[in-house]
Write a protein that holds these residues in place. Structure first.
Motif, PDB file in Angstrom:
ATOM      1  N   LEU A 133       0.834  -1.208   0.000  1.00  0.00           N
ATOM      2  CA  LEU A 133       0.000   0.000   0.000  1.00  0.00           C
ATOM      3  C   LEU A 133       0.864   1.253   0.000  1.00  0.00           C
ATOM      4  N   MET A 134       1.952   1.245   0.785  1.00  0.00           N
ATOM      5  CA  MET A 134       2.867   2.382   0.802  1.00  0.00           C
ATOM      6  C   MET A 134       3.408   2.656  -0.593  1.00  0.00           C
ATOM      7  N   LYS A 135       3.774   1.596  -1.280  1.00  0.00           N
ATOM      8  CA  LYS A 135       4.402   1.736  -2.592  1.00  0.00           C
ATOM      9  C   LYS A 135       3.413   2.230  -3.643  1.00  0.00           C
ATOM     10  N   SER A 136       2.167   1.746  -3.574  1.00  0.00           N
ATOM     11  CA  SER A 136       1.187   2.042  -4.625  1.00  0.00           C
ATOM     12  C   SER A 136       0.322   3.258  -4.326  1.00  0.00           C
ATOM     13  N   TYR A 137      -0.023   3.470  -3.037  1.00  0.00           N
ATOM     14  CA  TYR A 137      -1.013   4.503  -2.718  1.00  0.00           C
ATOM     15  C   TYR A 137      -0.548   5.528  -1.686  1.00  0.00           C
ATOM     16  N   GLY A 138       0.550   5.265  -0.984  1.00  0.00           N
ATOM     17  CA  GLY A 138       1.038   6.223  -0.005  1.00  0.00           C
ATOM     18  C   GLY A 138       0.968   5.685   1.416  1.00  0.00           C
ATOM     19  N   PHE A 139       1.675   6.382   2.306  1.00  0.00           N
ATOM     20  CA  PHE A 139       1.803   5.919   3.680  1.00  0.00           C
ATOM     21  C   PHE A 139       0.473   5.861   4.420  1.00  0.00           C
ATOM     22  N   HIS A 140      -0.388   6.877   4.220  1.00  0.00           N
ATOM     23  CA  HIS A 140      -1.593   6.954   5.034  1.00  0.00           C
ATOM     24  C   HIS A 140      -2.512   5.755   4.824  1.00  0.00           C
TER      25      HIS A 140
ATOM     26  N   LYS B 222      17.762   2.077   0.598  1.00  0.00           N
ATOM     27  CA  LYS B 222      18.736   2.894  -0.122  1.00  0.00           C
ATOM     28  C   LYS B 222      19.919   2.130  -0.701  1.00  0.00           C
ATOM     29  N   ARG B 223      20.189   0.931  -0.169  1.00  0.00           N
ATOM     30  CA  ARG B 223      21.399   0.223  -0.606  1.00  0.00           C
ATOM     31  C   ARG B 223      21.104  -1.092  -1.319  1.00  0.00           C
ATOM     32  N   THR B 224      19.814  -1.437  -1.430  1.00  0.00           N
ATOM     33  CA  THR B 224      19.449  -2.751  -1.947  1.00  0.00           C
ATOM     34  C   THR B 224      18.792  -2.657  -3.313  1.00  0.00           C
ATOM     35  N   GLN B 225      19.126  -3.607  -4.177  1.00  0.00           N
ATOM     36  CA  GLN B 225      18.512  -3.696  -5.506  1.00  0.00           C
ATOM     37  C   GLN B 225      17.086  -4.226  -5.332  1.00  0.00           C
ATOM     38  N   LEU B 226      16.100  -3.361  -5.512  1.00  0.00           N
ATOM     39  CA  LEU B 226      14.713  -3.719  -5.242  1.00  0.00           C
ATOM     40  C   LEU B 226      13.975  -4.231  -6.482  1.00  0.00           C
ATOM     41  N   ASP B 227      14.646  -4.223  -7.603  1.00  0.00           N
ATOM     42  CA  ASP B 227      14.096  -4.858  -8.802  1.00  0.00           C
ATOM     43  C   ASP B 227      14.835  -6.185  -8.972  1.00  0.00           C
TER      44      ASP B 227
ATOM     45  N   GLY C 299      12.675  -9.641 -11.884  1.00  0.00           N
ATOM     46  CA  GLY C 299      11.451  -9.132 -12.487  1.00  0.00           C
ATOM     47  C   GLY C 299      10.393  -8.712 -11.493  1.00  0.00           C
ATOM     48  N   ILE C 300      10.699  -8.764 -10.190  1.00  0.00           N
ATOM     49  CA  ILE C 300       9.740  -8.378  -9.152  1.00  0.00           C
ATOM     50  C   ILE C 300      10.177  -7.060  -8.528  1.00  0.00           C
ATOM     51  N   GLU C 301       9.258  -6.106  -8.431  1.00  0.00           N
ATOM     52  CA  GLU C 301       9.543  -4.830  -7.784  1.00  0.00           C
ATOM     53  C   GLU C 301       9.261  -4.978  -6.287  1.00  0.00           C
ATOM     54  N   ILE C 302      10.328  -5.016  -5.486  1.00  0.00           N
ATOM     55  CA  ILE C 302      10.206  -5.299  -4.060  1.00  0.00           C
ATOM     56  C   ILE C 302       9.976  -4.003  -3.286  1.00  0.00           C
ATOM     57  N   SER C 303       9.048  -4.034  -2.348  1.00  0.00           N
ATOM     58  CA  SER C 303       8.904  -2.924  -1.400  1.00  0.00           C
ATOM     59  C   SER C 303       9.921  -3.128  -0.285  1.00  0.00           C
ATOM     60  N   PRO C 304      10.633  -2.078   0.135  1.00  0.00           N
ATOM     61  CA  PRO C 304      11.627  -2.258   1.208  1.00  0.00           C
ATOM     62  C   PRO C 304      10.998  -2.741   2.516  1.00  0.00           C
TER      63      PRO C 304
ATOM     64  N   SER D 196      22.562  -7.090  -3.817  1.00  0.00           N
ATOM     65  CA  SER D 196      21.504  -8.081  -3.948  1.00  0.00           C
ATOM     66  C   SER D 196      20.679  -8.169  -2.664  1.00  0.00           C
ATOM     67  N   PRO D 197      19.352  -8.290  -2.770  1.00  0.00           N
ATOM     68  CA  PRO D 197      18.523  -8.431  -1.567  1.00  0.00           C
ATOM     69  C   PRO D 197      18.813  -9.714  -0.790  1.00  0.00           C
ATOM     70  N   LEU D 198      19.471 -10.670  -1.444  1.00  0.00           N
ATOM     71  CA  LEU D 198      19.779 -11.934  -0.771  1.00  0.00           C
ATOM     72  C   LEU D 198      20.730 -11.734   0.410  1.00  0.00           C
ATOM     73  N   TRP D 199      21.547 -10.670   0.360  1.00  0.00           N
ATOM     74  CA  TRP D 199      22.419 -10.379   1.505  1.00  0.00           C
ATOM     75  C   TRP D 199      21.588 -10.039   2.742  1.00  0.00           C
ATOM     76  N   LEU D 200      20.537  -9.241   2.536  1.00  0.00           N
ATOM     77  CA  LEU D 200      19.659  -8.900   3.652  1.00  0.00           C
ATOM     78  C   LEU D 200      18.913 -10.127   4.160  1.00  0.00           C
ATOM     79  N   VAL D 201      18.447 -10.952   3.239  1.00  0.00           N
ATOM     80  CA  VAL D 201      17.752 -12.186   3.618  1.00  0.00           C
ATOM     81  C   VAL D 201      18.662 -13.044   4.494  1.00  0.00           C
ATOM     82  N   LEU D 202      19.935 -13.165   4.097  1.00  0.00           N
ATOM     83  CA  LEU D 202      20.895 -13.962   4.863  1.00  0.00           C
ATOM     84  C   LEU D 202      21.123 -13.359   6.246  1.00  0.00           C
ATOM     85  N   SER D 203      21.226 -12.028   6.332  1.00  0.00           N
ATOM     86  CA  SER D 203      21.448 -11.364   7.614  1.00  0.00           C
ATOM     87  C   SER D 203      20.278 -11.606   8.567  1.00  0.00           C
TER      88      SER D 203
END
Length: 497
Positions: free
Chosen positions: A179-186, A322-327, A330-335, A399-406
């Motif tokens: 929802l944050m990504k598509s329509y906003g925080f509120h 800010k530091r992670t590849q979110l695409d 083929g999937i656009e990842i929300s942080p 790569s987001p996989l680094w965060l997943v591993l952490s």
């Protein structure tokens, strides 16, 4: 509460109706599911809301300030549980505490759903802190009240209940992040409010037929003299605070930095006072004093562990943004989606760890050794996250996989330390301070968050590797020291294993 009253409560609760458990477990499972859904859904996007520019729907706060506020907020949530438990025990009982807490949380999320208002943001923080302090510790107490002391279903009930917590924590960031990504925080905050509303509806509709007398007794009610005493004391504190804030805020003396520092001091001072009182009390026996001393290094290790684990919603949240590849593939990842990893891994791994301890039996590590291993994994989770910066540079997206591993590694540590810590607290607590020692355990998380409010100020893109390396290295060093001291600590535990 007398044993007669306890049995009367158990007899009033329908003992079958939810997977072989009391009917009330359904009520409390879904109440807590929706409360955790609302809390973790809000928390997953809150730090972004604070530091995103106003043009992007945020408040435009400086990133370091936003990270510090997030930590202080977490610290106050844990501290407020002590007050919530006292109010339930002395004034209105746990059932009313759960309901009042849910109302405050819902209105707190509604306040957050007003876009771009800094004043409503601070109002929401106060409401959610107070509401969570009322609901979170007391809903667990009601679960325990439904079972007789010798009921073998009790442990299984808390396992089911714990699953509800993690299911809500897993699903919420996925939805509020989208929802944050598509329509906003509120819209994300509004969903959190709706989640708490559903929890209140479930609680109100089902509690009469399913909970019986559970949560209705006030275990240690205030007498007339105490009501007068505490009423006067509360009035004096409120007046004193109003005067102090009325003088200091207009004159620029009471700033956000001052508040953060005060909470940090209190986060260290409160558990220190607890330890001194328990150790020096004439109600504490010689054996219990030895166990209090054994508990101190475990508590320090817990503070260090939670200081790292809780940065999953601050530093690692900013790292995801800010530091992670979110695409990715083929999937656009929300942080915000990374916040679902912790509960997901707990759901998957908790049964494995439980089975492992049963299989090992007497051959399993001691309590201090488990704490040391938990702290070791926490340190490794921070060392892992500095590697992509070392190999790719400070400017490259990783790569987001680094965060997943952490996140995965720190959950290994959490399962070594968190449930073991709860069990150790009940075993090492002096009899006269059994409930307060459990409050002390939760103050480890409060102290960790207060510490984080200071630590996160040193994080930046330029200091990233130094930041992760220093904190991760300190945790590993402390884990080694704790492991070496484990035999001595075990001696002070006086037979507790």
């Amino acid at each position: 509460m007398s044993s007669i009253n306890k049995q009367k409560i158990v007899d009033s609760v329908p003992q079958k109706g939810f997977f072989g458990h009391p009917k009330g477990l359904f009520t409390l499972f879904f109440t807590e599911f929706w409360e955790r859904f609302s809390y973790y859904g809000m928390r997953a996007i809150l730090v972004y809301y604070m530091y995103y520019e106003v043009s992007k729907g945020g408040l435009g706060l400086e990133e370091g300030t936003a990270l510090a506020i997030m930590s202080i907020y977490g610290s106050l949530v844990y501290m407020s549980g002590v007050i919530g438990g006292w109010l339930a025990d002395r004034i209105f009982g746990t059932s009313k505490a759960v309901f009042y807490g849910g109302i405050l949380i819902m209105f707190g999320h509604i306040a957050l759903s007003f876009p771009g208002s800094l004043s409503m943001f601070f109002v929401s923080m106060v409401l959610i802190v107070l509401g969570t302090g009322l609901l979170k510790p007391n809903v667990s107490t009601v679960v325990g009240e439904m079972y007789a002391e010798n009921d073998t279903r009790r442990d299984a009930a808390f396992s089911i209940f714990y699953m509800g917590i993690n299911m809500g924590a897993f699903l919420a960031p996925l939805l509020t992040g989208a929802l944050m990504k598509s329509y906003g925080f509120h819209w994300g905050f509004a969903l959190a409010a709706i989640g708490m509303f559903f929890g209140l509806v479930v609680f109100l509709i089902t509690k009469k037929k399913s909970l019986g007398l559970a949560g209705t007794y006030v275990p240690n009610p205030l007498n007339a003299a105490e009501k007068k005493k505490y009423g006067s004391l509360t009035a004096l504190v409120v007046i004193a605070l109003a005067v102090i804030l009325g003088i200091t805020i207009p004159n620029g003396m009471f700033t956000l930095d001052v508040f953060i520092n005060l909470v940090g001091i209190f986060g260290i001072l409160a558990p220190t006072i607890y330890f001194i009182i328990m150790y020096r009390s004439p109600k504490t026996t010689a054996t219990e004093r030895s166990r209090v001393l054994a508990y101190i290094p475990l508590f320090i290790a817990a503070v260090m562990f939670w200081a790292i684990q809780e940065q999953g919603s601050t530093i690692l949240a900013a790292y995801a943004d800010k530091r992670t590849q979110l695409d990715f593939m083929g999937i656009e990842i929300s942080p915000a989606w990374f916040q679902s990893l912790n509960p997901l891994f707990i759901i998957l791994l908790a049964p494995i760890f439980a089975g492992m301890w049963v299989k090992l039996g007497d051959r399993q590590p001691t309590i201090p050794q488990k704490f040391a291993m938990g702290l070791l994994f926490a340190g490794l989770s921070f060392l892992v996250i500095l590697l992509p910066g070392y190999f790719s540079g400070e400017d490259a997206l990783v790569s987001p996989l680094w965060l997943v591993l952490s996140y995965f590694i720190v959950v290994l540590g959490e399962l070594m330390l968190s449930p073991v810590g709860l069990s150790a607290t009940t075993k090492l607590a002096p009899e006269a301070f059994s409930a307060q020692t459990m409050s002390l355990w939760f103050l480890a998380s409060a102290g960790a968050q207060a510490l984080n409010a200071q630590l996160v100020r040193f994080y930046s893109a330029d200091s990233e590797m130094l930041y992760f390396g220093s904190i991760g290295g300190a945790a590993i060093a402390l884990s080694i020291i704790l492991f070496l001291l484990a035999p001595k600590i075990q001696v002070f535990m006086k037979g507790v294993k």
